[in-house]
Design an enzyme around this catalytic site. Structure first.
Site, PDB file in Angstrom:
ATOM      1  N   HIS A   1       9.437  20.289  30.325  1.00  0.00           N
ATOM      2  CA  HIS A   1       9.187  20.624  31.654  1.00  0.00           C
ATOM      3  C   HIS A   1       9.376  21.985  32.140  1.00  0.00           C
ATOM      4  O   HIS A   1      10.399  22.685  32.249  1.00  0.00           O
ATOM      5  CB  HIS A   1       9.959  19.956  32.568  1.00  0.00           C
ATOM      6  CG  HIS A   1       9.798  18.385  32.726  1.00  0.00           C
ATOM      7  ND1 HIS A   1       8.835  17.672  33.463  1.00  0.00           N
ATOM      8  CD2 HIS A   1      10.174  17.433  32.095  1.00  0.00           C
ATOM      9  CE1 HIS A   1       8.779  16.474  33.368  1.00  0.00           C
ATOM     10  NE2 HIS A   1       9.435  16.024  32.514  1.00  0.00           N
TER      11      HIS A   1
ATOM     12  N   GLU B   1       8.568  23.508  34.601  1.00  0.00           N
ATOM     13  CA  GLU B   1       9.242  23.597  36.039  1.00  0.00           C
ATOM     14  C   GLU B   1      10.801  23.558  36.090  1.00  0.00           C
ATOM     15  O   GLU B   1      11.326  23.962  36.980  1.00  0.00           O
ATOM     16  CB  GLU B   1       8.499  22.841  36.953  1.00  0.00           C
ATOM     17  CG  GLU B   1       8.837  21.483  36.857  1.00  0.00           C
ATOM     18  CD  GLU B   1       8.278  20.630  35.766  1.00  0.00           C
ATOM     19  OE1 GLU B   1       7.769  21.192  34.748  1.00  0.00           O
ATOM     20  OE2 GLU B   1       8.404  19.542  35.626  1.00  0.00           O
TER      21      GLU B   1
ATOM     22  N   CYS C   1       4.567  17.138  30.404  1.00  0.00           N
ATOM     23  CA  CYS C   1       5.392  15.954  29.833  1.00  0.00           C
ATOM     24  C   CYS C   1       4.359  14.557  29.501  1.00  0.00           C
ATOM     25  O   CYS C   1       3.444  14.941  28.761  1.00  0.00           O
ATOM     26  CB  CYS C   1       6.486  15.501  30.894  1.00  0.00           C
ATOM     27  SG  CYS C   1       7.664  14.180  30.005  1.00  0.00           S
TER      28      CYS C   1
END
Lengths: 251, 202
Positions: B179, B181, B81
Site C-alpha cells: 500500500h 498510501e 494491493c
C-alpha cells in the site's frame, strides 16, 4: 522478512487523547491529530486509535477524529471502540480507517468476526483482546473497557477468533496496562502458540527492553501509549535503541 | 488542481488512497462509471477484499473492459494491493473467478507455516529498469501474491518465505502489492513520481 512494528496507541474520549492505568483514572493526553502527525514524523509504523468514550455524545466525535487523523497520516490506521456491526465498521473505513478492531461486541456475538472478515477481508479485521490473569493460572477475557470479567479463556478466544477470520490480534494485558511493568510475556507466548496471525503486544511498555522481550516472546508488533504521550521518549529513540539491541526495525 | 479518479471497488480503504492523492496536491474523486474509468487522465484501482467478489463487481459494473484496455495501452493507472492481483487471470483465493487477464499469471497463496496475513512492513528490492519503484520499506496487507514478474513488465520483489512480486511497472501503469498510501514518506514519494509521469503521458 516482516519487520517488527512499533505502534503508538491513541485512546480517544470525546475527541481528546486520554490515558489511564488499568483502564481507569483517564487523564488528558493531547489532541489526536497533533499526536498522530508527531508520531508519524518520529517514525511510527502504524497507529491504533481506540475510541473509549463512555457516552454516545463522546462517541459522536469518533468519525470526525478518524477523518482528521487520516488527512495527516501516511501510515496504516486501525480503529476500534464500539464496533457492533459491519455497518459500524464500514463507517470507520469510509472515514479513513484501514483496519477495524472489535472487542466486546465480538465476545457477545462471535459471528461479528466472520461477517467483518467476509465483507472487508481478514487483513482488515482485528480482534482487540483484553486479558486478565486468573488467580489460579491462565487468563480470562475482559470486556467493556476492562470493567467486566468474563469466564472466557483468553487464549482459546484468540484461537477461535483467528479461526473465524480475525487477521490480527491486538493483545492487551489488563494487569500491565499503563503500569510500565513490561508486557505480559507469558500471555504473548501462550497466544503465539495458539494462532498463526500477527500479534500486537499491548500493556505495560516502559522502554525498549520490554519491547525487545515482547518481540522475542512472539509478538509481531508492540504498542505503546503512556511512555510516548508523557514525553518520556520518542518513537525514533525507541527504534534506535531497539536497533542497538539487534532488533531489525524500519528505518 | 488536477484530478485523480479512484475506482469505487466496493468497500476498500478508499479514504486512505484519497488522502494520499490530496497530500500530493491533487483532487481525488470516486467513480464506478465505465466511461469515466476509460477516459480518466489518471486512475487508481484500489483493492481491499477478496479476488472473486471484486472481479465479479468490476465485470457487473462494466469496468473490466475499460480497465483491461487502459493496462494494455500503458495509460496512467495505479493498482494497489488486490488491484495488482486483479490484473492477473485467476487467483487461488477464488477458484473459477476471472481477473482482468492483463497478466498471464495466477495469484497464489503463501506457503503453509508462514505468518498470514502477510501484514506489516517488508523490504522491497527494485529490479533492473524500474522507473517508479526504488529500494525501500513498504506496508503490505496480503494473504495471496504473484510469484514472478511477467514477461514484458519491470518489477520489484519482496520476501516472505520466498520472493514474491512487490510491484510491477509498464508504461504509465504502476501496480503495487503493498500500500503506497500507507508506506510513509517513501510511499508518498512513489505516488508523486507516478503522478508526475502520468502528467507527462497525458
Amino acid at each position: 522478512m516482516l519487520l517488527p512494528r512499533l505502534i503508538p496507541c491513541l485512546d480517544v474520549d470525546s475527541g481528546r487523547v486520554v490515558k489511564g492505568i488499568r483502564f481507569q483514572g483517564l487523564r488528558d493526553a493531547g489532541d489526536p491529530v497533533e499526536r498522530a502527525a508527531a508520531y508519524a514524523a518520529q517514525g511510527a509504523d502504524e497507529l491504533v486509535l481506540l475510541d473509549v468514550s463512555a457516552t454516545p455524545e463522546g462517541r459522536g466525535h469518533a468519525l470526525a477524529t478518524v477523518r482528521a487523523v487520516r488527512r495527516v497520516l501516511p501510515l496504516p490506521l486501525a480503529v476500534g471502540g464500539g464496533v457492533r456491526s459491519a455497518a459500524d465498521a464500514e463507517r470507520l473505513l469510509e472515514a479513513g480507517a484501514d483496519k477495524v478492531a472489535v472487542n466486546t461486541a465480538a465476545v457477545v456475538r462471535p459471528a461479528l468476526i466472520d461477517e467483518l472478515a467476509a465483507t472487508f477481508g481478514r487483513q482488515c479485521t482485528v480482534l482487540a483482546l483484553d486479558a486478565a490473569r486468573r488467580p489460579g493460572g491462565g487468563w480470562e477475557t475482559v470486556v467493556r473497557s476492562g470493567r467486566e470479567r468474563t469466564a472466557l479463556d483468553a487464549v482459546a478466544w484468540a484461537a477461535e477468533a483467528a479461526g473465524r477470520g480475525a487477521g490480527e490480534i491486538l493483545l492487551t494485558s489488563w494487569d500491565r496496562d499503563g503500569t510500565g511493568e513490561g508486557y505480559d510475556l507469558e500471555l504473548i507466548a501462550a497466544v503465539r502458540g495458539a494462532v498463526a496471525v500477527p500479534i500486537i503486544a499491548s500493556g505495560g511498555a516502559a522502554g525498549p527492553a520490554h519491547m525487545a522481550a515482547a518481540l522475542a516472546a512472539g509478538a509481531d508488533a508492540v504498542l505503546a501509549a503512556s511512555i510516548l504521550h508523557d514525553g518520556h521518549t520518542t518513537v525514533g529513540e525507541l527504534k534506535r535503541e531497539l536497533a542497538g539491541r539487534g532488533v531489525e526495525v524500519r528505518s | 488542481m488536477s484530478e485523480v479518479l479512484i475506482v469505487r471497488t466496493g468497500t476498500a480503504n478508499l479514504a486512505s488512497v484519497a488522502a494520499a492523492v490530496e497530500r500530493a496536491g491533487c483532487a481525488a474523486r470516486l467513480s464506478d462509471d465505465p466511461g469515466e474509468v476509460a477516459a480518466a487522465a489518471r486512475l487508481v484501482l484500489p483493492g481491499v477484499g477478496a479476488f472473486g467478489p471484486v472481479a465479479a463487481r468490476l465485470e457487473a459494473l462494466g469496468l473490466a473492459g475499460p480497465l483491461a484496455r487502459r493496462i494494455a495501452d500503458g495509460r496512467p493507472t495505479l493498482a494497489v494491493c488486490l488491484g495488482l492481483q486483479l490484473l492477473a487471470a485467476a487467483s487461488e483465493e477464488s477458484p473459477g473467478a476471472r481477473g482482468l487477464g492483463a497478466l498471464p499469471a495466477t495469484v497464489t497463496r503463501f506457503a503453509a507455516g508462514l505468518r498470514v496475513p502477510h501484514l506489516g512492513w517488508n523490504r522491497v528490492a527494485a529490479g533492473v529498469g524500474c522507473r517508479f519503484v526504488g529500494d525501500g520499506e513498504a506496508y503490505f496487507a496480503n494473504s495471496f501474491k504473484l510469484d514472478a514478474v511477467p514477461e514484458g513488465w519491470r518489477g520489484a520483489t519482496a520476501e516472505h518465505g520466498a520472493p514474491f512480486v512487490a510491484a510491477l511497472e509498464r508504461g504509465a501503469v504502476l501496480a503495487c502489492q503493498f500500500h503506497p498510501e500507507l508506506s510513509g514518506p517513501w510511499g508518498q514519494r512513489l505516488i508523486e513520481r507516478w503522478l508526475a509521469r502520468a502528467a507527462e503521458a497525458a
